[in-house]
Design a protein around this motif. Sequence first.
Motif, short mmCIF file in Angstrom:
data_model
loop_
_atom_site.label_atom_id
_atom_site.label_comp_id
_atom_site.label_asym_id
_atom_site.label_seq_id
_atom_site.Cartn_x
_atom_site.Cartn_y
_atom_site.Cartn_z
N CYS A 127 -10.27 -1.16 47.41
CA CYS A 127 -10.52 -2.45 46.77
C CYS A 127 -9.85 -3.58 47.53
O CYS A 127 -8.63 -3.57 47.74
CB CYS A 127 -10.01 -2.43 45.33
N VAL A 128 -10.65 -4.56 47.92
CA VAL A 128 -10.11 -5.79 48.49
C VAL A 128 -9.85 -6.77 47.34
O VAL A 128 -10.78 -7.13 46.61
CB VAL A 128 -11.08 -6.41 49.51
N THR A 129 -8.60 -7.14 47.15
CA THR A 129 -8.24 -8.09 46.09
C THR A 129 -8.14 -9.51 46.62
O THR A 129 -8.16 -10.46 45.84
CB THR A 129 -6.90 -7.69 45.45
N LYS A 130 -8.02 -9.67 47.93
CA LYS A 130 -7.89 -11.00 48.54
C LYS A 130 -9.11 -11.85 48.22
O LYS A 130 -10.25 -11.48 48.50
CB LYS A 130 -7.74 -10.84 50.06
N ALA A 131 -8.86 -13.02 47.59
CA ALA A 131 -9.94 -13.94 47.20
C ALA A 131 -10.93 -13.28 46.24
O ALA A 131 -12.10 -13.65 46.20
CB ALA A 131 -10.65 -14.49 48.43
N ARG A 132 -10.46 -12.30 45.48
CA ARG A 132 -11.31 -11.63 44.49
C ARG A 132 -10.53 -11.52 43.19
O ARG A 132 -10.15 -10.46 42.73
CB ARG A 132 -11.74 -10.24 44.97
N GLU A 133 -10.31 -12.71 42.56
CA GLU A 133 -9.56 -12.76 41.31
C GLU A 133 -10.25 -11.90 40.25
O GLU A 133 -11.47 -11.87 40.16
CB GLU A 133 -9.44 -14.21 40.82
N GLY A 134 -9.45 -11.22 39.46
CA GLY A 134 -9.98 -10.35 38.42
C GLY A 134 -10.13 -8.91 38.85
O GLY A 134 -10.37 -8.03 38.02
N SER A 135 -9.98 -8.64 40.16
CA SER A 135 -10.15 -7.26 40.63
C SER A 135 -9.07 -6.34 40.09
O SER A 135 -9.28 -5.14 39.95
CB SER A 135 -10.19 -7.22 42.16
N GLU A 136 -7.88 -6.91 39.77
CA GLU A 136 -6.82 -6.09 39.20
C GLU A 136 -7.24 -5.49 37.85
O GLU A 136 -6.87 -4.36 37.52
CB GLU A 136 -5.54 -6.90 39.04
N GLU A 137 -8.03 -6.26 37.09
CA GLU A 137 -8.52 -5.75 35.81
C GLU A 137 -9.48 -4.57 36.03
O GLU A 137 -9.47 -3.60 35.28
CB GLU A 137 -9.23 -6.86 35.03
N ASP A 138 -10.29 -4.67 37.07
CA ASP A 138 -11.20 -3.57 37.38
C ASP A 138 -10.43 -2.33 37.81
O ASP A 138 -10.77 -1.20 37.43
CB ASP A 138 -12.16 -3.99 38.50
N LEU A 139 -9.37 -2.52 38.60
CA LEU A 139 -8.56 -1.39 39.03
C LEU A 139 -7.89 -0.71 37.84
O LEU A 139 -7.83 0.52 37.77
CB LEU A 139 -7.50 -1.87 40.03
N ALA A 140 -7.41 -1.51 36.90
CA ALA A 140 -6.77 -0.94 35.71
C ALA A 140 -7.77 -0.15 34.89
O ALA A 140 -7.47 0.95 34.38
CB ALA A 140 -6.14 -2.05 34.87
N ALA A 141 -8.99 -0.68 34.74
CA ALA A 141 -10.03 0.02 33.98
C ALA A 141 -10.41 1.33 34.66
O ALA A 141 -10.57 2.37 34.00
CB ALA A 141 -11.26 -0.87 33.82
N LEU A 142 -10.54 1.30 35.98
CA LEU A 142 -10.88 2.52 36.72
C LEU A 142 -9.77 3.56 36.59
O LEU A 142 -10.04 4.76 36.42
CB LEU A 142 -11.12 2.19 38.19
N ASP A 143 -8.53 3.13 36.67
CA ASP A 143 -7.41 4.06 36.55
C ASP A 143 -7.44 4.75 35.19
O ASP A 143 -7.21 5.96 35.09
CB ASP A 143 -6.09 3.30 36.74
N ASP A 144 -7.74 4.01 34.15
CA ASP A 144 -7.85 4.59 32.81
C ASP A 144 -8.99 5.60 32.76
O ASP A 144 -8.86 6.70 32.20
CB ASP A 144 -8.09 3.48 31.78
N MET A 145 -10.13 5.27 33.38
CA MET A 145 -11.27 6.19 33.40
C MET A 145 -10.93 7.48 34.12
O MET A 145 -11.25 8.58 33.65
CB MET A 145 -12.47 5.52 34.06
N TYR A 146 -10.25 7.36 35.27
CA TYR A 146 -9.89 8.56 36.03
C TYR A 146 -9.00 9.48 35.19
O TYR A 146 -9.16 10.70 35.21
CB TYR A 146 -9.17 8.19 37.32
N GLN A 147 -8.06 8.89 34.47
CA GLN A 147 -7.18 9.71 33.64
C GLN A 147 -7.95 10.39 32.52
O GLN A 147 -7.75 11.57 32.24
CB GLN A 147 -6.06 8.83 33.07
N GLN A 148 -8.84 9.64 31.88
CA GLN A 148 -9.59 10.19 30.74
C GLN A 148 -10.55 11.29 31.19
O GLN A 148 -10.77 12.26 30.45
CB GLN A 148 -10.40 9.06 30.07
#
Length: 242
Positions: A24-45
């Motif tokens: 994931c490129v976060t540079k100049a991509r505001e909101g990508s941290e929220e996507d990373l958090a959602a994906l991390d939750d999905m991987y765990q589930q």
Amino acid sequence: MDNPQPLEEEAYDMSGARLALTLCVTKAREGSEEDLAALDDMYQQLLFESIMKIDPTAQEFQQELVKFQQTMDARTDPISCAFVVLMAHGNEGFLKGEDGKMVMLEDLFEVLNNKNCLALRAKPKVFIIQACRGEQKDPGETVGGEDIVLITTDHPHTIPTYTDALHVYSTVEGHIAYRHDEKGSSFIQTLVKILIEKKGPILELLTEVTRQLAEKELVQEGQVRKTNPEIQSTLRKRLYLQ
């Protein structure tokens, strides 16, 4: 008229390891941290072993995929499937690394095909791509029906090089992929929610993702926009994650 034969209900064996790689490129991509958090939750589930790399350069996109492939081929335990999530700015067929250089998506897909990744031969390889594919914007159209596409597959003794792959793009060819600066992208957030909360073969779940996204109205620069993902599948069997 003869009664039609039901389709076989053969499914991929999901008893082995599930592996995920997120670049994931976060540079100049505001909101990508929220996507990373959602994906991390999905991987765990969904019981995935997950690797995440933030702000890869164009070269590192390729290097991380190769490293992922080599790690899988070196394992001695069975692997059931792999998820690869690629999030960056992009254009049709390309992703932009943190360094501003471009990498071809096809080069990334090639790394895990049935020829180059023995651990995933005849096993599902799911690519999720959250990136623009052009500059076009969709204001939406008024329609009164749905198109239904029936896909049937054969079961040959030998396996084609490019089977067992699923490519899910956040938008259709030539179009912008939308992302909220605080809430993340509608595509990733909706995808994660459906894959966690719903049960069924992944292609049916992706149809639900498409339906929900098609109902949303996104506002960009004061204008209402519509968006939908594009799903390209060479899966030979049903893929269940739950």
